[in-house]
Every structure is written in C-alpha cells, then in structure tokens.
Design a protein around this motif. Sequence first.
Motif, mmCIF file in Angstrom:
data_model
loop_
_atom_site.group_PDB
_atom_site.id
_atom_site.type_symbol
_atom_site.label_atom_id
_atom_site.label_comp_id
_atom_site.label_asym_id
_atom_site.label_seq_id
_atom_site.Cartn_x
_atom_site.Cartn_y
_atom_site.Cartn_z
ATOM 1 N N PHE A 1 0.822 -1.199 0.000
ATOM 2 C CA PHE A 1 0.000 0.000 0.000
ATOM 3 C C PHE A 1 0.859 1.253 0.000
ATOM 4 O O PHE A 1 1.865 1.340 0.720
ATOM 5 N N VAL A 2 0.436 2.223 -0.809
ATOM 6 C CA VAL A 2 1.048 3.551 -0.800
ATOM 7 C C VAL A 2 -0.099 4.558 -0.729
ATOM 8 O O VAL A 2 -1.022 4.506 -1.551
ATOM 9 N N PHE A 3 -0.027 5.471 0.257
ATOM 10 C CA PHE A 3 -1.100 6.425 0.468
ATOM 11 C C PHE A 3 -0.645 7.845 0.127
ATOM 12 O O PHE A 3 0.547 8.099 -0.053
ATOM 13 N N GLN A 4 -1.611 8.764 0.063
ATOM 14 C CA GLN A 4 -1.290 10.157 -0.249
ATOM 15 C C GLN A 4 -0.315 10.722 0.780
ATOM 16 O O GLN A 4 0.653 11.391 0.429
ATOM 17 N N ILE B 1 -5.198 5.074 -7.572
ATOM 18 C CA ILE B 1 -6.340 5.966 -7.408
ATOM 19 C C ILE B 1 -5.858 7.393 -7.612
ATOM 20 O O ILE B 1 -4.882 7.831 -6.969
ATOM 21 N N THR B 2 -6.502 8.155 -8.485
ATOM 22 C CA THR B 2 -6.063 9.520 -8.742
ATOM 23 C C THR B 2 -7.220 10.366 -9.272
ATOM 24 O O THR B 2 -8.152 9.845 -9.878
ATOM 25 N N HIS B 3 -7.131 11.671 -9.021
ATOM 26 C CA HIS B 3 -8.074 12.594 -9.652
ATOM 27 C C HIS B 3 -7.401 13.341 -10.797
ATOM 28 O O HIS B 3 -8.035 14.119 -11.493
ATOM 29 N N ASP B 4 -6.096 13.073 -10.987
ATOM 30 C CA ASP B 4 -5.285 13.776 -11.985
ATOM 31 C C ASP B 4 -5.315 12.994 -13.306
ATOM 32 O O ASP B 4 -4.719 11.928 -13.429
ATOM 33 N N ARG B 5 -5.983 13.555 -14.292
ATOM 34 C CA ARG B 5 -6.121 12.850 -15.571
ATOM 35 C C ARG B 5 -4.801 12.765 -16.325
ATOM 36 O O ARG B 5 -4.592 11.839 -17.108
ATOM 37 N N ASP B 6 -3.899 13.706 -16.118
ATOM 38 C CA ASP B 6 -2.590 13.630 -16.767
ATOM 39 C C ASP B 6 -1.800 12.445 -16.219
ATOM 40 O O ASP B 6 -1.125 11.738 -16.982
ATOM 41 N N GLY C 1 2.054 -9.291 -4.828
ATOM 42 C CA GLY C 1 1.563 -9.361 -6.203
ATOM 43 C C GLY C 1 0.657 -8.199 -6.551
ATOM 44 O O GLY C 1 0.464 -7.889 -7.722
ATOM 45 N N ILE C 2 0.091 -7.543 -5.511
ATOM 46 C CA ILE C 2 -0.872 -6.463 -5.708
ATOM 47 C C ILE C 2 -0.404 -5.251 -4.921
ATOM 48 O O ILE C 2 -0.074 -5.353 -3.735
ATOM 49 N N LEU C 3 -0.366 -4.101 -5.587
ATOM 50 C CA LEU C 3 -0.026 -2.851 -4.920
ATOM 51 C C LEU C 3 -1.146 -1.859 -5.167
ATOM 52 O O LEU C 3 -1.528 -1.622 -6.316
ATOM 53 N N LEU C 4 -1.692 -1.292 -4.092
ATOM 54 C CA LEU C 4 -2.757 -0.305 -4.174
ATOM 55 C C LEU C 4 -2.200 1.041 -3.755
ATOM 56 O O LEU C 4 -1.654 1.181 -2.646
ATOM 57 N N ALA C 5 -2.348 2.039 -4.612
ATOM 58 C CA ALA C 5 -1.791 3.369 -4.366
ATOM 59 C C ALA C 5 -2.927 4.392 -4.399
ATOM 60 O O ALA C 5 -3.573 4.569 -5.434
ATOM 61 N N ASP C 6 -3.159 5.048 -3.273
ATOM 62 C CA ASP C 6 -4.264 5.994 -3.140
ATOM 63 C C ASP C 6 -3.727 7.418 -3.199
ATOM 64 O O ASP C 6 -3.148 7.914 -2.232
ATOM 65 N N GLU C 7 -3.881 8.075 -4.338
ATOM 66 C CA GLU C 7 -3.432 9.456 -4.565
ATOM 67 C C GLU C 7 -1.971 9.644 -4.129
ATOM 68 O O GLU C 7 -1.642 10.599 -3.409
ATOM 69 N N PRO C 8 -1.043 8.785 -4.564
ATOM 70 C CA PRO C 8 0.333 8.878 -4.060
ATOM 71 C C PRO C 8 1.070 10.124 -4.517
ATOM 72 O O PRO C 8 2.099 10.475 -3.933
ATOM 73 N N THR C 9 0.576 10.801 -5.557
ATOM 74 C CA THR C 9 1.230 12.023 -6.042
ATOM 75 C C THR C 9 0.460 13.278 -5.638
ATOM 76 O O THR C 9 0.829 14.380 -6.036
ATOM 77 N N GLY C 10 -0.597 13.124 -4.845
ATOM 78 C CA GLY C 10 -1.486 14.228 -4.553
ATOM 79 C C GLY C 10 -0.835 15.380 -3.815
ATOM 80 O O GLY C 10 -1.237 16.537 -3.981
ATOM 81 N N ASN C 11 0.179 15.105 -2.975
ATOM 82 C CA ASN C 11 0.828 16.154 -2.189
ATOM 83 C C ASN C 11 2.173 16.571 -2.776
ATOM 84 O O ASN C 11 2.943 17.268 -2.101
ATOM 85 N N LEU C 12 2.451 16.150 -4.004
ATOM 86 C CA LEU C 12 3.761 16.392 -4.593
ATOM 87 C C LEU C 12 3.669 17.362 -5.763
ATOM 88 O O LEU C 12 2.633 17.461 -6.423
#
Length: 238
Positions: free
Chosen positions: A103-106, A213-218, A177-188
């Motif tokens: 797991f990687v979080f915001q 997971i992201t709100h950033d379409r780019d 085998g599975i990595l879930l990333a929730d907005e990991p670039t949101g604060n960067l």
Amino acid sequence: MTTAAPSPVTSASTAQPALHALNLSRVYPSGEGQVQALAPFTHTFPPGLTAVVGPSGSGKSTLLNLLAGFDQPTTGQVLIGDTNLTLLDESARADFRLKHYGFVFQNHNLVSILTALENVEFPLTLAGLPPRERMARARELLALVGLEARGRHFPAQLSGGEAQRVAIARALAGDPGILLADEPTGNLDSKTGELVLSQLQTIARQGRTVVLITHDRDIAALADHHLQVRDGVVGVVD
C-alpha cells in the motif's frame, strides 16, 4: 519462526494471483435511507498499472477499500487467485494483506521514530524474517527507489518525494503481487509526482497488479489500463 526471504526486487514477479471484483457494491445507511457509494461492479484487474480516475467523492476510495478488504461489500466478492477475501474474518484478511498486498497512500504514513531503512524493514519484522535478511532486503529496496544514501535519515529529514519513495520501498518489502496506491502524487509537485509514478510503472512492469487511485487525468493517462468512477459507477475507459 523464520520465513523464506522474498524474491529479489529486480527480477520480474511471476505467477502472481489475479485480482477480481465480482458484482462488488457498497451501500451506506443515511438519515434519509441509503447512499450507494459504489454500484455493482465486475472487473478483472490485469497485471500492469490500472488508473482509477474520478473527482473527489466519486467512489474511488470506496473501491480501493473494498479491494483491500478494509471494508466489506454490501454485495459481491473480491477474489485474489483462489482466495475469496470477502469470506475471511478480520484477522485472516490482515494476514493475507501482509503476504499479498502493498500500500502507498497520499500521506506516506512513515513511522516518525524509525529511519527510512527501519521503516522498510518493519513489515519484514512482522513477517518474521531474521534481522540480517530483512536489513539486506530493505537496503536493496531503498537502492531500487534511489535512496540508498538516505537510509539513516528519519522521515522529518526527507523531502515529500523522498518520503513517498520510501513508502513505495516499504510497500514492496514482502514482494506483493498487488499494490494499491491511493493518490500517491497528490501532495507532490508535478516533477516529483512524475518520479513517483515512474517507480510505480517499474513495479507494474515486473508483473504486479498496481491499482492507482487519482483525480489527476494527466497522471492517469500514463497508466496501462483505465477505469473511471463517477457517482459510484465504475466504467472501463480502455
């Protein structure tokens, strides 16, 4: 108790369990009845990087929490290989996550009193690896994310991007085998966010299933596969 050391991070992971969502939904009670946070959804997440994009409040985090087993669905199942995560009790789900998920979080959620190296070692301690093996593994993972020289530094001594890369290294400690990333670039900032995304792409190319997971379409546009969530309804964009 000792556990076999995870495979080297630089080699491609093989025979990873597939992640399936089957008729998955989540409804929450409210003062006026019920709120459908996630409409029934069926999808197989393939190896590679899948971006789940949508505005705040659309249901993205609800989906991630269900895929991780942090929350139980109103209907449906989450299957990882032959394991039905939905049928496991809370303790069994936690054990399963330790072995198969990263797991990687915001907010990087590093332990402030541990060094970067110790933060990466921490899940290996929980898994029962001997000290020498877990230290070697942690050093290897920090080198993978370009931070081998920062292993003795505490989170407060790291930049936001460095802390997030340590969090990625920690997420890979058990070779999941599975990595879930929730907005990991949101604060960067954008440049640092691209570096973090590059690390996730590298992980995905090793044969893992990475759900971003992201709100950033780019950011989302750079993924291999794409899902869009709006008002709790998930659609495949590919």
